[in-house]
Design a protein around this motif. Structure first.
Motif, PDB file in Angstrom:
ATOM      1  N   VAL A 395       0.825  -1.206   0.000  1.00 55.71           N
ATOM      2  CA  VAL A 395       0.000   0.000   0.000  1.00 55.71           C
ATOM      3  C   VAL A 395       0.858   1.254   0.000  1.00 55.71           C
ATOM      4  CG1 VAL A 395      -1.720   1.305   1.319  1.00 55.71           C
ATOM      5  CG2 VAL A 395      -1.944  -1.175   1.099  1.00 55.71           C
ATOM      6  N   ASN A 396       1.982   1.218   0.699  1.00 59.83           N
ATOM      7  CA  ASN A 396       2.857   2.387   0.728  1.00 59.83           C
ATOM      8  C   ASN A 396       3.436   2.691  -0.654  1.00 59.83           C
ATOM      9  OD1 ASN A 396       4.132   4.528   2.012  1.00 59.83           O
ATOM     10  ND2 ASN A 396       5.982   3.341   2.414  1.00 59.83           N
ATOM     11  N   THR A 397       3.680   1.667  -1.459  1.00 60.41           N
ATOM     12  CA  THR A 397       4.239   1.900  -2.804  1.00 60.41           C
ATOM     13  C   THR A 397       3.206   2.482  -3.761  1.00 60.41           C
ATOM     14  OG1 THR A 397       3.729  -0.355  -3.540  1.00 60.41           O
ATOM     15  CG2 THR A 397       5.883   0.015  -2.523  1.00 60.41           C
ATOM     16  N   ILE A 398       1.926   2.276  -3.474  1.00 61.44           N
ATOM     17  CA  ILE A 398       0.888   2.787  -4.380  1.00 61.44           C
ATOM     18  C   ILE A 398       0.134   3.978  -3.781  1.00 61.44           C
ATOM     19  CG2 ILE A 398       0.568   0.507  -5.419  1.00 61.44           C
ATOM     20  CD1 ILE A 398      -2.023   0.202  -3.816  1.00 61.44           C
ATOM     21  N   ALA A 399       0.556   4.433  -2.600  1.00 62.57           N
ATOM     22  CA  ALA A 399      -0.199   5.455  -1.864  1.00 62.57           C
ATOM     23  C   ALA A 399      -0.363   6.752  -2.639  1.00 62.57           C
ATOM     24  CB  ALA A 399       0.471   5.736  -0.518  1.00 62.57           C
ATOM     25  N   ALA A 400       0.588   7.087  -3.487  1.00 63.12           N
ATOM     26  CA  ALA A 400       0.524   8.352  -4.229  1.00 63.12           C
ATOM     27  C   ALA A 400      -0.090   8.201  -5.616  1.00 63.12           C
ATOM     28  CB  ALA A 400       1.924   8.956  -4.340  1.00 63.12           C
ATOM     29  N   PHE A 401      -0.527   7.023  -5.992  1.00 69.62           N
ATOM     30  CA  PHE A 401      -1.101   6.824  -7.323  1.00 69.62           C
ATOM     31  C   PHE A 401      -2.308   7.747  -7.504  1.00 69.62           C
ATOM     32  CE2 PHE A 401       0.382   2.287  -8.638  1.00 69.62           C
ATOM     33  CZ  PHE A 401       1.697   2.661  -8.377  1.00 69.62           C
ATOM     34  N   PRO A 402      -2.414   8.433  -8.627  1.00 67.00           N
ATOM     35  CA  PRO A 402      -3.486   9.425  -8.809  1.00 67.00           C
ATOM     36  C   PRO A 402      -4.895   8.836  -8.871  1.00 67.00           C
ATOM     37  CG  PRO A 402      -2.221   9.144 -10.819  1.00 67.00           C
ATOM     38  CD  PRO A 402      -1.465   8.430  -9.747  1.00 67.00           C
ATOM     39  N   ARG A 404      -6.100   6.488  -6.967  1.00 67.66           N
ATOM     40  CA  ARG A 404      -6.576   5.971  -5.682  1.00 67.66           C
ATOM     41  C   ARG A 404      -7.503   6.988  -5.005  1.00 67.66           C
ATOM     42  NH1 ARG A 404      -4.936   2.042  -2.707  1.00 67.66           N
ATOM     43  NH2 ARG A 404      -4.581   3.213  -0.789  1.00 67.66           N
ATOM     44  N   SER A 405      -8.559   6.462  -4.369  1.00 66.56           N
ATOM     45  CA  SER A 405      -9.516   7.352  -3.724  1.00 66.56           C
ATOM     46  C   SER A 405      -9.932   6.788  -2.382  1.00 66.56           C
ATOM     47  CB  SER A 405     -10.760   7.550  -4.601  1.00 66.56           C
ATOM     48  OG  SER A 405     -11.701   8.382  -3.945  1.00 66.56           O
ATOM     49  N   LEU A 406      -9.971   7.656  -1.404  1.00 64.40           N
ATOM     50  CA  LEU A 406     -10.472   7.298  -0.076  1.00 64.40           C
ATOM     51  C   LEU A 406     -11.987   7.324  -0.046  1.00 64.40           C
ATOM     52  CD1 LEU A 406      -9.487   6.741   2.896  1.00 64.40           C
ATOM     53  CD2 LEU A 406      -9.729   9.193   3.281  1.00 64.40           C
ATOM     54  N   ASP A 449       0.128   6.924   8.481  1.00 63.32           N
ATOM     55  CA  ASP A 449      -1.157   6.233   8.608  1.00 63.32           C
ATOM     56  C   ASP A 449      -1.721   5.949   7.223  1.00 63.32           C
ATOM     57  OD1 ASP A 449      -3.534   5.160   9.320  1.00 63.32           O
ATOM     58  OD2 ASP A 449      -4.250   6.886  10.464  1.00 63.32           O
ATOM     59  N   LEU A 450      -1.381   4.794   6.707  1.00 60.57           N
ATOM     60  CA  LEU A 450      -1.842   4.414   5.371  1.00 60.57           C
ATOM     61  C   LEU A 450      -3.319   4.079   5.341  1.00 60.57           C
ATOM     62  CD1 LEU A 450       1.209   2.199   4.357  1.00 60.57           C
ATOM     63  CD2 LEU A 450       0.728   4.550   3.658  1.00 60.57           C
ATOM     64  N   ASP A 451      -3.952   3.951   6.520  1.00 61.80           N
ATOM     65  CA  ASP A 451      -5.389   3.699   6.590  1.00 61.80           C
ATOM     66  C   ASP A 451      -6.186   5.000   6.560  1.00 61.80           C
ATOM     67  OD1 ASP A 451      -7.610   1.900   6.882  1.00 61.80           O
ATOM     68  OD2 ASP A 451      -7.801   2.564   8.965  1.00 61.80           O
ATOM     69  N   ALA A 452      -5.491   6.126   6.558  1.00 61.59           N
ATOM     70  CA  ALA A 452      -6.134   7.433   6.417  1.00 61.59           C
ATOM     71  C   ALA A 452      -5.624   8.078   5.134  1.00 61.59           C
ATOM     72  CB  ALA A 452      -5.861   8.289   7.653  1.00 61.59           C
ATOM     73  N   TRP A 453      -5.568   9.408   5.091  1.00 64.44           N
ATOM     74  CA  TRP A 453      -5.216  10.103   3.847  1.00 64.44           C
ATOM     75  C   TRP A 453      -3.770   9.881   3.430  1.00 64.44           C
ATOM     76  CZ3 TRP A 453      -8.806  12.497   0.845  1.00 64.44           C
ATOM     77  CH2 TRP A 453     -10.058  12.718   1.418  1.00 64.44           C
ATOM     78  N   GLY A 455      -2.489   7.185   2.886  1.00 60.19           N
ATOM     79  CA  GLY A 455      -2.539   6.116   1.898  1.00 60.19           C
ATOM     80  C   GLY A 455      -3.223   6.512   0.608  1.00 60.19           C
ATOM     81  N   TYR A 456      -3.688   7.773   0.535  1.00 59.53           N
ATOM     82  CA  TYR A 456      -4.435   8.266  -0.631  1.00 59.53           C
ATOM     83  C   TYR A 456      -3.997   9.710  -0.895  1.00 59.53           C
ATOM     84  CZ  TYR A 456      -7.244   4.300   0.911  1.00 59.53           C
ATOM     85  OH  TYR A 456      -7.645   3.055   1.326  1.00 59.53           O
TER      86      TYR A 456
END
Length: 622
Positions: A395-402, A404-406, A449-453, A455-456
């Motif tokens: 998840v950390n490697t894809i956290a900045a992918f455009p 992805r949406s919370l 906190d990848l479970d919050a913003w 990660g997105y």
């Protein structure tokens, strides 16, 4: 004559079904899908099937009906052979809980649980075919002795765990009300009188909301039964002037834990079935502070399914062979989610927003021209893969992918439109309830906190860009979930080019994040104030956390927002001890935001923090 009798019977049948439909709980989670919602005509037919009054001479029958229940004469029951009034339970009702929620300007939801009293000397519930009839009334009189603003009746039954949710209509905006439930068959059997309130009309001028006095919201999150007593709710209800209670999530937890040492052992197992979720909600609602808080203010909430839930699973369940067996409860995600959603709609005074849109509950409340309160669903609706512990690095490697949406694309579009429409309609403030928004960089390793913003990240930037590009002022984000207190200016993360952390210039708003009611601190389980303050000091002084202005992580508690057309004041409260029921709390800090400033007023927190709780950035003065 036969046609007339048949028509009368059909009217009686329709009236009986209508009393089931009056209870909005039967519509959860879908109104028009019998496979998911409750089929009230079928429930009514089940009631009728067991009514032996239809088959016996009225003269020799001991009539246990509520007199003229549908405005009809029951002296000759044969008239109603085709479809009749069922018996209603007359053995007594225990109103175990009550409350109100999701207020509008002319209506509000009222809620109770009406459990039939077991026959004397037994622990058995009554015949499941017998409905319980509950009456309600609402008035501006604190004793309900004045004119009744609205009243009505509704059926409940074991199908919905004997819960009742009705909508009181025809109310005056911006007005305090009192309500009470009673037993239709015994009007002297009543629930405690509750207090609630309508919202101002959306067009009410900001300086006239609440009769020109500041409006106060109390904000909570993360209430874990086994971790402590819910004293924050009681403190807020007894010791603040809050008119509305806002809960940002984690109202219940699915886990068991070990609360036995403080008398808080959870019942059952890890939550999976409708019985599990009902049992847990019931147990949570035995806490005296929570009972009192629900009875004395309207609540606006978002829901909870299980730890780190996203659109296709949770931390320990999904719809795969492995995922269905991985959970200690043996639950597949879809079944678990359906059970959680249904129980939540049964037990909480929340409106069904859109029955055909993925259990949508994101919604907006217009409190006059003073503010819009926007409640997001950043967990259940349509969010992409989150950190479920075994996939953290992925998840950390894809956290900045455009992409992805919370929130999911539909909710994100709605949110942006809501912010813009709020500005266009002239609301002074925009208040948004969701999870921790700021980026706490790894000055301390536990705060990615990848479970919050975190990660997105592209989704977070889109929110900020929308505010900046459209010059949307006075946005205040409320956050829960992190189990600690954080106060920040709202700006692009660590953008020292356009944002000045000392003056606040360049910010576009403010974030107030609150700690948990009881759940353990993210700074460390049972961490003492001195140790927590040491960590907070490192965080606020780090050049990697320019936006962060105050941090505190020891005390469990809540915060209030006191709002008028010129100023918003946040007051944070800490509970001194949650190992037993008490109301021993204190104000830990106060912060102020001026309308149009889009930043925390300087010096932040007046340059000091009450009782030396937490840490300010450079003491908030330079």
């Amino acid at each position: 004559m036969r046609v007339l009798l048949f028509s009368t019977a059909l009217l009686a049948c329709a009236a009986a079904t209508r009393l089931l439909d009056n209870n909005l709980v039967y519509r959860s989670p879908f109104l028009d899908d019998v496979s998911l919602a409750h089929d009230t005509p079928a429930i009514q037919a089940r009631h009728v099937e067991h009514v032996r009054r239809q088959m016996e001479d009225a003269g020799s029958f001991d009539d246990q009906h509520y007199p003229t229940f549908y405005g009809a004469d029951f002296g000759n029951a044969s008239i109603y052979f085709y479809c009749t009034t069922p018996f209603i339970w007359t053995g007594g009702i225990n109103f175990t809980h009550s409350g109100a929620g999701d207020p509008f300007d002319t209506s509000i939801l009222l809620w109770t649980r009406a459990v039939p009293v077991s026959p004397s000397g037994t622990h058995q519930l009554p015949d499941q075919s017998v409905p319980v009839c509950v009456a309600y009334k609402i008035s501006t009189s604190s004793t309900l002795s004045g004119k009744v603003a609205d009243s009505g009746q509704a059926f409940t039954s074991y199908d919905v765990d004997f819960t009742v949710k009705v909508e009181a209509n025809g109310l005056n905006p911006d007005t305090d009300y009192h309500f009470q439930f009673s037993d239709c068959s015994n009007p002297s059997s009543v629930s405690p009188i509750g207090k609630t309130r309508t919202m101002p009309n959306p067009n009410t001028p900001a300086n006239q909301v609440n009769n020109g006095k500041p409006l106060t919201l109390a904000v909570f999150s993360c209430s874990q039964f086994q971790a402590g007593w819910f004293n924050a709710y009681g403190f807020a209800a007894h010791n603040t002037s809050a008119q509305f209670f806002i809960h940002l999530g984690d109202y219940i937890y699915e886990s068991l834990g070990n609360g036995a040492p403080i008398g808080r052992q959870t019942l059952g197992r890890e939550l999976a079935t409708i019985h599990d979720y009902r049992q847990r909600l019931n147990q949570y609602r035995t806490d005296t502070s929570l009972v009192f808080a629900h009875q004395n203010a309207p609540w606006i909430t978002v829901w909870y399914v299980a730890d780190n839930a996203w659109k296709a699973g949770t931390a320990d369940s999904n719809d795969t062979t492995i995922g269905c067996s991985f959970s200690p409860s043996g639950a597949c995600f879809t079944d678990r989610k359906l059970a959680a959603v249904r129980a939540y709609h049964e037990w909480m005074p929340i409106r069904q927003v859109d029955a055909d849109d993925k259990f949508r509950i994101w919604r907006n409340f217009q409190m006059g021209k003073l503010l819009d309160l926007t409640m997001l669903d950043t967990r259940q609706y349509d969010r992409d893969l989150t950190d479920v512990y075994y996939n953290t690095e992925v998840v950390n490697t894809i956290a900045a992918f455009p992409n992805r949406s919370l929130m999911g694309a539909a909710q994100e579009k709605w949110f942006f439109n809501t912010l813009s429409e709020s500005k266009d309609r002239g609301a002074v403030w925009r208040v948004v309830g969701q999870v921790l928004f700021i980026f706490l960089y790894a000055a301390h390793p536990i705060f990615l906190d990848l479970d919050a913003w975190d990660g997105y990240r592209a989704n977070r930037l889109r929110v900020l860009d929308h505010l900046y590009n459209n010059k949307i002022s006075n946005t205040v984000i409320l956050a829960g979930d992190s189990h600690a207190n954080w106060v920040s200016d709202l700006a692009h993360p660590n953008d020292s080019t356009t944002y000045n952390p000392l003056t606040g210039e360049g910010a576009i708003g403010v974030e107030f994040a609150g700690t948990a009611v009881t759940s353990g601190s993210s700074l460390g389980a049972n961490i003492k104030p001195a140790a927590a303050d040491a960590i907070s000091r490192v965080l606020v002084e780090s050049q990697s956390n320019l936006n962060l202005q105050w941090s505190e992580g020891s005390y469990r508690g809540f915060f209030t927002l006191t709002i008028d057309s010129h100023t918003m004041k946040a007051t944070y409260y800490g509970m001194r001890n949650i190992t037993f029921a008490n109301l021993d709390g204190f104000a830990t800090a106060e912060f102020e935001v001026k309308a149009g400033a889009n930043k925390l007023s300087r010096p932040v927190g007046g340059g000091v923090v009450a009782i030396k709780a937490g840490a300010l950035k450079s003491n908030g003065t330079n």
